[in-house]
Scaffold this motif. Structure first.
Motif, PDB file in Angstrom:
ATOM      1  N   VAL A  76       0.835  -1.196   0.000  1.00  0.00           N
ATOM      2  CA  VAL A  76       0.000   0.000   0.000  1.00  0.00           C
ATOM      3  C   VAL A  76       0.873   1.250   0.000  1.00  0.00           C
ATOM      4  O   VAL A  76       2.069   1.188   0.290  1.00  0.00           O
ATOM      5  N   THR A  77       0.237   2.365  -0.332  1.00  0.00           N
ATOM      6  CA  THR A  77       0.888   3.672  -0.255  1.00  0.00           C
ATOM      7  C   THR A  77       0.044   4.571   0.642  1.00  0.00           C
ATOM      8  O   THR A  77      -1.188   4.529   0.585  1.00  0.00           O
ATOM      9  N   VAL A  78       0.694   5.361   1.473  1.00  0.00           N
ATOM     10  CA  VAL A  78      -0.008   6.306   2.337  1.00  0.00           C
ATOM     11  C   VAL A  78      -0.083   7.646   1.603  1.00  0.00           C
ATOM     12  O   VAL A  78       0.927   8.325   1.418  1.00  0.00           O
ATOM     13  N   TYR A  79      -1.284   8.005   1.149  1.00  0.00           N
ATOM     14  CA  TYR A  79      -1.503   9.290   0.482  1.00  0.00           C
ATOM     15  C   TYR A  79      -2.038  10.286   1.513  1.00  0.00           C
ATOM     16  O   TYR A  79      -2.834   9.919   2.382  1.00  0.00           O
ATOM     17  N   TYR A  80      -1.631  11.536   1.392  1.00  0.00           N
ATOM     18  CA  TYR A  80      -2.076  12.534   2.356  1.00  0.00           C
ATOM     19  C   TYR A  80      -2.160  13.907   1.684  1.00  0.00           C
ATOM     20  O   TYR A  80      -1.609  14.137   0.610  1.00  0.00           O
ATOM     21  N   ASN A  81      -2.868  14.806   2.354  1.00  0.00           N
ATOM     22  CA  ASN A  81      -2.872  16.204   1.938  1.00  0.00           C
ATOM     23  C   ASN A  81      -3.344  17.057   3.105  1.00  0.00           C
ATOM     24  O   ASN A  81      -4.067  16.582   3.982  1.00  0.00           O
ATOM     25  N   GLU A  82      -2.893  18.305   3.119  1.00  0.00           N
ATOM     26  CA  GLU A  82      -3.329  19.273   4.123  1.00  0.00           C
ATOM     27  C   GLU A  82      -4.250  20.274   3.436  1.00  0.00           C
ATOM     28  O   GLU A  82      -3.924  20.800   2.378  1.00  0.00           O
ATOM     29  N   ASP A  83      -5.403  20.515   4.044  1.00  0.00           N
ATOM     30  CA  ASP A  83      -6.353  21.483   3.496  1.00  0.00           C
ATOM     31  C   ASP A  83      -6.843  22.361   4.639  1.00  0.00           C
ATOM     32  O   ASP A  83      -7.732  21.973   5.400  1.00  0.00           O
ATOM     33  N   GLY A  84      -6.216  23.538   4.782  1.00  0.00           N
ATOM     34  CA  GLY A  84      -6.563  24.404   5.904  1.00  0.00           C
ATOM     35  C   GLY A  84      -6.166  23.757   7.215  1.00  0.00           C
ATOM     36  O   GLY A  84      -5.028  23.331   7.396  1.00  0.00           O
ATOM     37  N   TYR A  86      -7.280  20.977   8.224  1.00  0.00           N
ATOM     38  CA  TYR A  86      -7.599  19.558   8.138  1.00  0.00           C
ATOM     39  C   TYR A  86      -6.493  18.753   7.453  1.00  0.00           C
ATOM     40  O   TYR A  86      -5.795  19.243   6.563  1.00  0.00           O
ATOM     41  N   THR A  87      -6.378  17.500   7.879  1.00  0.00           N
ATOM     42  CA  THR A  87      -5.469  16.536   7.259  1.00  0.00           C
ATOM     43  C   THR A  87      -6.311  15.412   6.693  1.00  0.00           C
ATOM     44  O   THR A  87      -7.216  14.893   7.359  1.00  0.00           O
ATOM     45  N   LEU A  88      -6.038  15.033   5.444  1.00  0.00           N
ATOM     46  CA  LEU A  88      -6.746  13.929   4.816  1.00  0.00           C
ATOM     47  C   LEU A  88      -5.746  12.829   4.509  1.00  0.00           C
ATOM     48  O   LEU A  88      -4.661  13.092   3.991  1.00  0.00           O
ATOM     49  N   ILE A  89      -6.109  11.593   4.815  1.00  0.00           N
ATOM     50  CA  ILE A  89      -5.225  10.449   4.625  1.00  0.00           C
ATOM     51  C   ILE A  89      -5.990   9.315   3.951  1.00  0.00           C
ATOM     52  O   ILE A  89      -7.137   9.042   4.297  1.00  0.00           O
ATOM     53  N   ASN A  90      -5.325   8.692   2.981  1.00  0.00           N
ATOM     54  CA  ASN A  90      -5.913   7.555   2.272  1.00  0.00           C
ATOM     55  C   ASN A  90      -4.823   6.506   2.068  1.00  0.00           C
ATOM     56  O   ASN A  90      -3.853   6.738   1.361  1.00  0.00           O
ATOM     57  N   VAL A  91      -4.983   5.355   2.720  1.00  0.00           N
ATOM     58  CA  VAL A  91      -4.039   4.253   2.568  1.00  0.00           C
ATOM     59  C   VAL A  91      -4.598   3.346   1.481  1.00  0.00           C
ATOM     60  O   VAL A  91      -5.647   2.732   1.655  1.00  0.00           O
ATOM     61  N   HIS A  92      -3.897   3.276   0.337  1.00  0.00           N
ATOM     62  CA  HIS A  92      -4.465   2.626  -0.852  1.00  0.00           C
ATOM     63  C   HIS A  92      -3.460   1.667  -1.487  1.00  0.00           C
ATOM     64  O   HIS A  92      -2.266   1.950  -1.546  1.00  0.00           O
ATOM     65  N   SER A  93      -3.985   0.554  -1.988  1.00  0.00           N
ATOM     66  CA  SER A  93      -3.129  -0.447  -2.641  1.00  0.00           C
ATOM     67  C   SER A  93      -2.922  -0.143  -4.118  1.00  0.00           C
ATOM     68  O   SER A  93      -2.104  -0.776  -4.773  1.00  0.00           O
ATOM     69  N   GLY A  94      -3.708   0.814  -4.657  1.00  0.00           N
ATOM     70  CA  GLY A  94      -3.607   1.134  -6.074  1.00  0.00           C
ATOM     71  C   GLY A  94      -4.618   0.382  -6.917  1.00  0.00           C
ATOM     72  O   GLY A  94      -4.699   0.577  -8.132  1.00  0.00           O
ATOM     73  N   ALA A  95      -5.404  -0.486  -6.289  1.00  0.00           N
ATOM     74  CA  ALA A  95      -6.408  -1.256  -7.035  1.00  0.00           C
ATOM     75  C   ALA A  95      -7.555  -1.627  -6.100  1.00  0.00           C
ATOM     76  O   ALA A  95      -7.410  -1.654  -4.874  1.00  0.00           O
ATOM     77  N   GLY A  96      -8.709  -1.914  -6.695  1.00  0.00           N
ATOM     78  CA  GLY A  96      -9.843  -2.396  -5.918  1.00  0.00           C
ATOM     79  C   GLY A  96     -10.535  -1.311  -5.113  1.00  0.00           C
ATOM     80  O   GLY A  96     -10.306  -0.124  -5.285  1.00  0.00           O
ATOM     81  N   VAL A  97     -11.399  -1.757  -4.221  1.00  0.00           N
ATOM     82  CA  VAL A  97     -12.200  -0.849  -3.397  1.00  0.00           C
ATOM     83  C   VAL A  97     -11.924  -1.129  -1.922  1.00  0.00           C
ATOM     84  O   VAL A  97     -11.136  -2.001  -1.576  1.00  0.00           O
ATOM     85  N   LYS A 157       7.044   5.158   0.693  1.00  0.00           N
ATOM     86  CA  LYS A 157       5.676   4.774   0.355  1.00  0.00           C
ATOM     87  C   LYS A 157       4.669   5.750   0.949  1.00  0.00           C
ATOM     88  O   LYS A 157       3.535   5.395   1.247  1.00  0.00           O
ATOM     89  N   THR A 158       5.108   6.986   1.115  1.00  0.00           N
ATOM     90  CA  THR A 158       4.238   8.064   1.597  1.00  0.00           C
ATOM     91  C   THR A 158       4.271   9.187   0.567  1.00  0.00           C
ATOM     92  O   THR A 158       5.340   9.647   0.182  1.00  0.00           O
ATOM     93  N   GLU A 159       3.098   9.614   0.109  1.00  0.00           N
ATOM     94  CA  GLU A 159       3.053  10.545  -1.021  1.00  0.00           C
ATOM     95  C   GLU A 159       1.901  11.542  -0.868  1.00  0.00           C
ATOM     96  O   GLU A 159       0.787  11.172  -0.487  1.00  0.00           O
ATOM     97  N   GLN A 160       2.159  12.790  -1.158  1.00  0.00           N
ATOM     98  CA  GLN A 160       1.102  13.797  -1.122  1.00  0.00           C
ATOM     99  C   GLN A 160       0.205  13.646  -2.341  1.00  0.00           C
ATOM    100  O   GLN A 160       0.676  13.429  -3.455  1.00  0.00           O
ATOM    101  N   ASN A 161      -1.107  13.754  -2.112  1.00  0.00           N
ATOM    102  CA  ASN A 161      -2.098  13.677  -3.190  1.00  0.00           C
ATOM    103  C   ASN A 161      -2.982  14.909  -3.100  1.00  0.00           C
ATOM    104  O   ASN A 161      -3.832  15.023  -2.222  1.00  0.00           O
ATOM    105  N   LEU A 162      -2.777  15.849  -4.018  1.00  0.00           N
ATOM    106  CA  LEU A 162      -3.499  17.122  -3.980  1.00  0.00           C
ATOM    107  C   LEU A 162      -4.985  16.960  -4.283  1.00  0.00           C
ATOM    108  O   LEU A 162      -5.764  17.904  -4.080  1.00  0.00           O
ATOM    109  N   ASP A 163      -5.392  15.782  -4.774  1.00  0.00           N
ATOM    110  CA  ASP A 163      -6.813  15.544  -5.033  1.00  0.00           C
ATOM    111  C   ASP A 163      -7.583  15.277  -3.743  1.00  0.00           C
ATOM    112  O   ASP A 163      -8.823  15.288  -3.743  1.00  0.00           O
ATOM    113  N   LEU A 164      -6.868  15.009  -2.664  1.00  0.00           N
ATOM    114  CA  LEU A 164      -7.522  14.827  -1.367  1.00  0.00           C
ATOM    115  C   LEU A 164      -7.804  16.207  -0.777  1.00  0.00           C
ATOM    116  O   LEU A 164      -6.935  16.840  -0.192  1.00  0.00           O
ATOM    117  N   THR A 165      -9.020  16.678  -0.966  1.00  0.00           N
ATOM    118  CA  THR A 165      -9.400  18.003  -0.469  1.00  0.00           C
ATOM    119  C   THR A 165     -10.616  17.888   0.435  1.00  0.00           C
ATOM    120  O   THR A 165     -11.363  16.904   0.384  1.00  0.00           O
TER     121      THR A 165
END
Length: 276
Positions: A76-84, A86-97, A157-165
């Motif tokens: 998995v990869t730990v995706y994150y972003n800061e929005d004001g 707030y912190t948003l985090i999504n741990v994702h394998s890159g496939a599936g639901v 395996k930690t990456e910022q994802n600007l789509d996490l808003t």
């Protein structure tokens, strides 16, 4: 002479006793005196957490809400972003639901999980379970120091994802109440794009979408149906156009059938990705 020495000795003993009483009395009146350095130590650790790189803070926070992010990280990869605030985090394998998006807020000395939403394929988005207990910054920092090399390696395996808003999260979360209350004949361009993006993400794995990026342009066709054109960012990948979706007068999302002159209904409710 002896009498003078005795008097001097008594005076010294009296002064010593008085000093002792004042010293211990002061400590009793201020019971926090002994441990006055403890808050400073704790505050120092909290300040150190705030000074860690954003990706390291996100990784440490993720370990408290999703055990898949505990180093060593596998699959998995730990995706994150800061929005004001707030912190948003999504741990994702890159496939599936089934990969929740977590919403948290950082205030003073703690991080507080708020809520979570997860994509479940044909069922759309659902509320996900999340531990809402406040997370101590001090404990996270101590956790990092205890396994510093392990966490530093996990940053690969930690990456910022600007789509996490926050706006995107709130829209996904709102859809868990009842997507069918949204009138799909009156969607904004942004809502149409999000719906089409959800379908594309359901059909293709993340690494495919990254390798072949696309854009979505919105227009009206000859029947005044909303048309969402999928365009390759790199035209050499698949020509200028990859395909398109439309929203008919019933608010259904449709797609042209290859080799036929009619459209197939893909979804009938907002953010639904397949009409099984």
């Amino acid at each position: 002479m002896k009498k003078g020495m005795t008097i001097l000795l008594c005076v010294l003993l009296s002064v010593t006793a008085t000093i002792a009483i004042l010293f211990f009395g002061g400590m009793l009146e201020n019971p926090n005196q002994i441990s006055k350095n403890e808050p400073k130590t704790r505050q120092l650790a909290e300040n150190k957490f705030d000074k860690l790189p954003d990706e390291l803070q996100a990784l440490l926070i993720a370990t408290a809400i999703d055990e898949r992010s505990i180093p060593p990280i596998n699959g998995v990869t730990v995706y994150y972003n800061e929005d004001g605030d707030y912190t948003l985090i999504n741990v994702h394998s890159g496939a599936g639901v089934g990969h929740p998006i977590y919403l948290l807020t950082k205030k003073e000395n703690v991080i507080t999980p708020i809520k979570s939403v997860v994509y479940q394929g044909v069922d759309g988005y659902e509320k996900a379970e999340i531990k809402t207990n406040p997370i101590s910054k001090n404990e996270l920092y101590v956790q990092y120091i205890a396994d510093k090399d392990l966490y530093d390696t996990a940053l690969e395996k930690t990456e910022q994802n600007l789509d996490l808003t926050l706006a995107d999260f709130n829209e996904k979360y709102a859809s868990t109440y009842s997507d069918n209350t949204i009138d799909t004949t009156k969607l904004s361009e942004e809502q149409v794009k999000k719906w089409v993006n959800a379908i594309m993400q359901n059909r293709f794995e993340n690494h495919v979408l990254k390798e072949f990026p696309y854009t979505i342009s919105i227009s009206l066709d000859e029947n005044r149906y909303v048309k969402a054109q999928i365009n390759a960012v790199n035209p050499e990948d698949a020509g200028d156009s990859v395909g398109y979706f439309k929203i008919n007068d019933k608010g259904q999302l449709v797609e042209p059938v290859l080799g036929a002159d009619y459209d197939e209904v893909i979804a009938t409710e907002y953010m639904q990705v397949e009409n099984f």
